[in-house]
Design a protein around this motif. Sequence first.
Motif, PDB file in Angstrom:
ATOM      1  N   TYR A  79      34.385  42.674  43.468  1.00  0.00           N
ATOM      2  CA  TYR A  79      35.384  42.048  42.658  1.00  0.00           C
ATOM      3  C   TYR A  79      35.653  42.634  41.498  1.00  0.00           C
ATOM      4  O   TYR A  79      36.562  42.138  40.572  1.00  0.00           O
ATOM      5  CB  TYR A  79      34.321  40.884  41.925  1.00  0.00           C
ATOM      6  CG  TYR A  79      34.131  39.816  42.868  1.00  0.00           C
ATOM      7  CD1 TYR A  79      34.987  39.395  43.780  1.00  0.00           C
ATOM      8  CD2 TYR A  79      32.750  39.211  43.040  1.00  0.00           C
ATOM      9  CE1 TYR A  79      34.405  38.349  44.830  1.00  0.00           C
ATOM     10  CE2 TYR A  79      32.427  38.353  43.637  1.00  0.00           C
ATOM     11  CZ  TYR A  79      33.059  37.866  44.816  1.00  0.00           C
ATOM     12  OH  TYR A  79      32.564  37.054  45.849  1.00  0.00           O
TER      13      TYR A  79
ATOM     14  N   CYS B  75      39.483  40.644  43.499  1.00  0.00           N
ATOM     15  CA  CYS B  75      39.326  39.587  42.780  1.00  0.00           C
ATOM     16  C   CYS B  75      39.965  38.363  43.240  1.00  0.00           C
ATOM     17  O   CYS B  75      40.839  38.299  43.073  1.00  0.00           O
ATOM     18  CB  CYS B  75      39.640  40.045  41.277  1.00  0.00           C
ATOM     19  SG  CYS B  75      39.149  38.899  40.153  1.00  0.00           S
TER      20      CYS B  75
ATOM     21  N   HIS C  62      43.464  40.776  34.547  1.00  0.00           N
ATOM     22  CA  HIS C  62      42.111  41.147  34.947  1.00  0.00           C
ATOM     23  C   HIS C  62      41.457  41.821  33.764  1.00  0.00           C
ATOM     24  O   HIS C  62      41.399  43.167  33.456  1.00  0.00           O
ATOM     25  CB  HIS C  62      42.295  42.249  36.308  1.00  0.00           C
ATOM     26  CG  HIS C  62      40.908  42.433  36.936  1.00  0.00           C
ATOM     27  ND1 HIS C  62      40.313  41.434  37.739  1.00  0.00           N
ATOM     28  CD2 HIS C  62      39.964  43.423  36.649  1.00  0.00           C
ATOM     29  CE1 HIS C  62      39.085  41.981  38.099  1.00  0.00           C
ATOM     30  NE2 HIS C  62      39.004  43.069  37.494  1.00  0.00           N
TER      31      HIS C  62
ATOM     32  N   ILE D  98      31.388  36.399  38.657  1.00  0.00           N
ATOM     33  CA  ILE D  98      32.378  37.282  38.876  1.00  0.00           C
ATOM     34  C   ILE D  98      32.606  37.601  37.567  1.00  0.00           C
ATOM     35  O   ILE D  98      33.459  37.196  36.762  1.00  0.00           O
ATOM     36  CB  ILE D  98      33.742  36.636  39.655  1.00  0.00           C
ATOM     37  CG1 ILE D  98      33.400  36.148  41.220  1.00  0.00           C
ATOM     38  CG2 ILE D  98      34.740  37.603  39.595  1.00  0.00           C
ATOM     39  CD1 ILE D  98      34.500  35.386  41.717  1.00  0.00           C
TER      40      ILE D  98
ATOM     41  N   HIS E 237      36.106  39.423  35.972  1.00  0.00           N
ATOM     42  CA  HIS E 237      37.498  38.749  35.581  1.00  0.00           C
ATOM     43  C   HIS E 237      37.048  37.423  34.703  1.00  0.00           C
ATOM     44  O   HIS E 237      36.464  36.446  34.994  1.00  0.00           O
ATOM     45  CB  HIS E 237      37.998  38.208  36.711  1.00  0.00           C
ATOM     46  CG  HIS E 237      39.791  37.917  36.353  1.00  0.00           C
ATOM     47  ND1 HIS E 237      40.687  38.237  37.021  1.00  0.00           N
ATOM     48  CD2 HIS E 237      40.064  36.870  35.676  1.00  0.00           C
ATOM     49  CE1 HIS E 237      41.691  37.695  36.507  1.00  0.00           C
ATOM     50  NE2 HIS E 237      41.185  36.768  35.604  1.00  0.00           N
TER      51      HIS E 237
END
Length: 185
Positions: A42, A48, A91, A140, A143
């Motif tokens: 990711y 991602c 991101h 994750i 992000h």
Amino acid sequence: MTGAERHFDGGTETGSADGLERLWTPHRMTYISGEDRPEGGYEKPTGCPFCLAPGLPPEQSLVVARGERVYAVLNLYPYNPGHLLVCPYRHVADYTELDPDETIELGVFTQTAMRVVRKVSNAHGFNLGMNQGGVAGAGIAAHLHQHVVPRWGGDANFMPVIGRTKVLPQLLTDTRDLFAQAWPS
């Protein structure tokens, strides 16, 4: 197999009945095991899901609303029905990496998400938050995403507390459609 079945190994009991019913959700195993993680992980925008979601069709991405710098998307693995995430398009991993305009729009989108969820599903309250880093619980971590989790009186009722079962009464695509229609233009 039910929770009432016992397992024996060579005549010795290795497990005991716990009296719990099981609601099987095998689709969650890909999330738990990480099977659906992209090859590069990711950390890179090409893998991602928060970078990819805005480019997918709404029924696949579950994106509810789009702003200039952030968007709102339903959580694919919700804690409660209507669990939204507010994500910057950019991101970035850490809240301190947002520029001032992203910070403002993230806050405004969070407020709008709360209004929309109240209008559509009459939420009594909310849990809001960001898990910063894997050690803080971010699934994750690469992000940034703000959780907007609706709460209702009694939503931690016997089902999750005693029944150890979470009930999600609506399909995510149906929830997405309702929220998208209620989101102000």
